[in-house]
Design a protein around this motif. Structure first.
Motif, PDB file in Angstrom:
ATOM      1  N   LYS A  42      43.610  28.788  41.727  1.00 31.99           N
ATOM      2  CA  LYS A  42      44.858  29.513  41.457  1.00 31.99           C
ATOM      3  C   LYS A  42      46.038  28.546  41.379  1.00 31.99           C
ATOM      4  N   ALA A  43      46.047  27.539  42.252  1.00 33.60           N
ATOM      5  CA  ALA A  43      47.123  26.546  42.257  1.00 33.60           C
ATOM      6  C   ALA A  43      47.153  25.734  40.965  1.00 33.60           C
ATOM      7  N   GLU A  44      45.991  25.586  40.338  1.00 32.76           N
ATOM      8  CA  GLU A  44      45.925  24.873  39.060  1.00 32.76           C
ATOM      9  C   GLU A  44      46.519  25.701  37.926  1.00 32.76           C
ATOM     10  N   GLY A  45      46.704  26.996  38.174  1.00 32.38           N
ATOM     11  CA  GLY A  45      47.323  27.869  37.186  1.00 32.38           C
ATOM     12  C   GLY A  45      46.386  28.431  36.144  1.00 32.38           C
ATOM     13  N   ASP A  46      45.088  28.272  36.328  1.00 30.40           N
ATOM     14  CA  ASP A  46      44.117  28.773  35.345  1.00 30.40           C
ATOM     15  C   ASP A  46      43.526  30.090  35.840  1.00 30.40           C
ATOM     16  N   ASP A  47      44.292  31.173  35.677  1.00 31.89           N
ATOM     17  CA  ASP A  47      43.844  32.479  36.170  1.00 31.89           C
ATOM     18  C   ASP A  47      42.544  32.944  35.524  1.00 31.89           C
ATOM     19  N   ALA A  48      42.257  32.479  34.315  1.00 34.21           N
ATOM     20  CA  ALA A  48      41.032  32.885  33.635  1.00 34.21           C
ATOM     21  C   ALA A  48      39.794  32.314  34.338  1.00 34.21           C
ATOM     22  N   GLU A  95      26.524  29.819  67.831  1.00 34.66           N
ATOM     23  CA  GLU A  95      26.190  29.211  66.544  1.00 34.66           C
ATOM     24  C   GLU A  95      25.196  30.074  65.775  1.00 34.66           C
ATOM     25  N   ARG A  96      24.239  30.633  66.479  1.00 31.33           N
ATOM     26  CA  ARG A  96      23.255  31.496  65.813  1.00 31.33           C
ATOM     27  C   ARG A  96      23.894  32.796  65.316  1.00 31.33           C
ATOM     28  N   LEU A  97      24.759  33.380  66.152  1.00 31.53           N
ATOM     29  CA  LEU A  97      25.409  34.634  65.750  1.00 31.53           C
ATOM     30  C   LEU A  97      26.337  34.449  64.551  1.00 31.53           C
ATOM     31  N   TYR A  98      27.112  33.361  64.558  1.00 30.46           N
ATOM     32  CA  TYR A  98      28.138  33.181  63.532  1.00 30.46           C
ATOM     33  C   TYR A  98      27.746  32.243  62.401  1.00 30.46           C
ATOM     34  N   ASN A  99      26.586  31.660  62.477  1.00 30.11           N
ATOM     35  CA  ASN A  99      26.117  30.804  61.384  1.00 30.11           C
ATOM     36  C   ASN A  99      24.754  31.212  60.855  1.00 30.11           C
ATOM     37  N   GLY A 100      23.965  31.853  61.684  1.00 25.60           N
ATOM     38  CA  GLY A 100      22.624  32.238  61.263  1.00 25.60           C
ATOM     39  C   GLY A 100      22.518  33.695  60.870  1.00 25.60           C
ATOM     40  N   GLN A 101      23.087  34.560  61.685  1.00 26.91           N
ATOM     41  CA  GLN A 101      22.935  36.000  61.456  1.00 26.91           C
ATOM     42  C   GLN A 101      24.133  36.533  60.672  1.00 26.91           C
ATOM     43  N   ILE A 102      24.250  35.974  59.481  1.00 28.94           N
ATOM     44  CA  ILE A 102      25.351  36.321  58.592  1.00 28.94           C
ATOM     45  C   ILE A 102      24.819  36.509  57.174  1.00 28.94           C
ATOM     46  N   HIS A 103      25.653  37.108  56.363  1.00 25.84           N
ATOM     47  CA  HIS A 103      25.357  37.222  54.932  1.00 25.84           C
ATOM     48  C   HIS A 103      26.621  36.771  54.207  1.00 25.84           C
ATOM     49  N   THR A 104      26.509  35.673  53.457  1.00 24.66           N
ATOM     50  CA  THR A 104      27.630  35.192  52.662  1.00 24.66           C
ATOM     51  C   THR A 104      27.458  35.705  51.245  1.00 24.66           C
ATOM     52  N   THR A 105      28.509  36.288  50.717  1.00 26.12           N
ATOM     53  CA  THR A 105      28.457  36.852  49.374  1.00 26.12           C
ATOM     54  C   THR A 105      29.842  36.722  48.752  1.00 26.12           C
ATOM     55  N   SER A 106      29.987  37.226  47.564  1.00 29.22           N
ATOM     56  CA  SER A 106      31.302  37.216  46.934  1.00 29.22           C
ATOM     57  C   SER A 106      31.588  38.592  46.350  1.00 29.22           C
ATOM     58  N   VAL A 107      32.859  38.845  46.170  1.00 33.64           N
ATOM     59  CA  VAL A 107      33.315  40.082  45.548  1.00 33.64           C
ATOM     60  C   VAL A 107      33.044  39.936  44.056  1.00 33.64           C
ATOM     61  N   ASP A 108      32.476  40.955  43.421  1.00 30.02           N
ATOM     62  CA  ASP A 108      32.193  40.834  41.991  1.00 30.02           C
ATOM     63  C   ASP A 108      33.448  41.112  41.157  1.00 30.02           C
ATOM     64  N   ASP A 109      33.308  41.014  39.852  1.00 29.35           N
ATOM     65  CA  ASP A 109      34.453  41.178  38.950  1.00 29.35           C
ATOM     66  C   ASP A 109      35.078  42.566  39.011  1.00 29.35           C
ATOM     67  N   THR A 110      34.343  43.543  39.521  1.00 29.50           N
ATOM     68  CA  THR A 110      34.882  44.902  39.601  1.00 29.50           C
ATOM     69  C   THR A 110      35.379  45.251  41.011  1.00 29.50           C
ATOM     70  N   GLY A 111      35.423  44.257  41.913  1.00 35.58           N
ATOM     71  CA  GLY A 111      35.931  44.490  43.257  1.00 35.58           C
ATOM     72  C   GLY A 111      34.911  45.053  44.219  1.00 35.58           C
ATOM     73  N   ARG A 112      33.635  44.863  43.903  1.00 36.07           N
ATOM     74  CA  ARG A 112      32.578  45.384  44.771  1.00 36.07           C
ATOM     75  C   ARG A 112      31.826  44.237  45.434  1.00 36.07           C
ATOM     76  N   LEU A 113      31.100  44.585  46.471  1.00 41.26           N
ATOM     77  CA  LEU A 113      30.131  43.667  47.045  1.00 41.26           C
ATOM     78  C   LEU A 113      28.819  44.408  47.170  1.00 41.26           C
ATOM     79  N   VAL A 114      27.767  43.643  47.257  1.00 38.91           N
ATOM     80  CA  VAL A 114      26.437  44.227  47.415  1.00 38.91           C
ATOM     81  C   VAL A 114      26.013  44.019  48.864  1.00 38.91           C
ATOM     82  N   LEU A 115      25.723  45.129  49.536  1.00 35.17           N
ATOM     83  CA  LEU A 115      25.213  45.072  50.898  1.00 35.17           C
ATOM     84  C   LEU A 115      23.698  45.163  50.836  1.00 35.17           C
ATOM     85  N   PRO A 116      22.998  44.109  51.250  1.00 38.00           N
ATOM     86  CA  PRO A 116      21.535  44.146  51.226  1.00 38.00           C
ATOM     87  C   PRO A 116      20.985  45.283  52.097  1.00 38.00           C
TER      88      PRO A 116
END
Length: 177
Positions: A42-48, A95-116
């Motif tokens: 975002k700081a680079e200014g390339d919103d696309a 460390e196990r609770l906050y690094n192992g038992q997690i799911h890292t994901t991203s918000v999709d283009d429509t503002g959703r996430l997928v919960l496994p």
């Protein structure tokens, strides 16, 4: 994270058969603010070319009946605190609770996430998710569980207070920055 960027509010959102659920729009803004990669582009200014903001969902505490969601900066702050602990059993568990038992994901283009399925099953989530802001994190609940357990806890706590009690009184004990 900047003080003005907090997860605030609550809302209900439909969950589809694949586990996709929309994140409240105000929560998405906080996730964007708390994602260093998103902010760098975002700081680079390339919103696309903006990447979808990432999110870390902590699910490991078996006593919790909700999913606790962090921004990338937020989970880095947790990691920094864990690293300051002495080597030992408590640090290992954290460390196990906050690094192992997690799911890292991203918000999709429509503002959703997928919960496994594993995460949905853990909290008994079927067709509707309840989102509630908790300041630096937000929580995802089965709406019925939240109503049955958490609302009554707050109401019971308030009922134990004198009629003249104002919850803001508790803030008087906190020092000014």
């Amino acid at each position: 994270m900047s003080r003005r960027f907090r997860f605030r509010g609550e809302s209900h959102h439909k969950v589809d058969s694949k586990g996709r659920v929309s994140i409240p729009a105000s929560f998405r803004r906080v996730l964007e603010e708390g994602d260093p990669e998103y902010q760098a582009v975002k700081a680079e200014g390339d919103d696309a070319a903006l990447p979808n903001p990432e999110i870390v969902i902590v699910y490991g505490d078996h006593r919790r009946k909700y999913l606790q969601c962090y921004t990338m900066k937020g989970i880095e702050e947790v990691d920094a605190k864990i690293e300051k602990l002495p080597i030992g059993q408590e640090r290992k568990f954290l460390e196990r609770l906050y690094n192992g038992q997690i799911h890292t994901t991203s918000v999709d283009d429509t503002g959703r996430l997928v919960l496994p399925a594993k995460l949905r099953q853990k909290i008994g989530l079927t067709d509707t998710a309840f989102f509630i802001g908790a300041g630096t994190t937000f929580e995802i609940w089965n709406p019925e569980t939240y109503e049955a357990e958490e609302v009554s806890k707050i109401e019971d706590w308030l009922d134990d207070q004198p009629d003249s009690f104002d919850p803001r009184e508790l803030l008087n004990a906190v020092g000014e920055d």
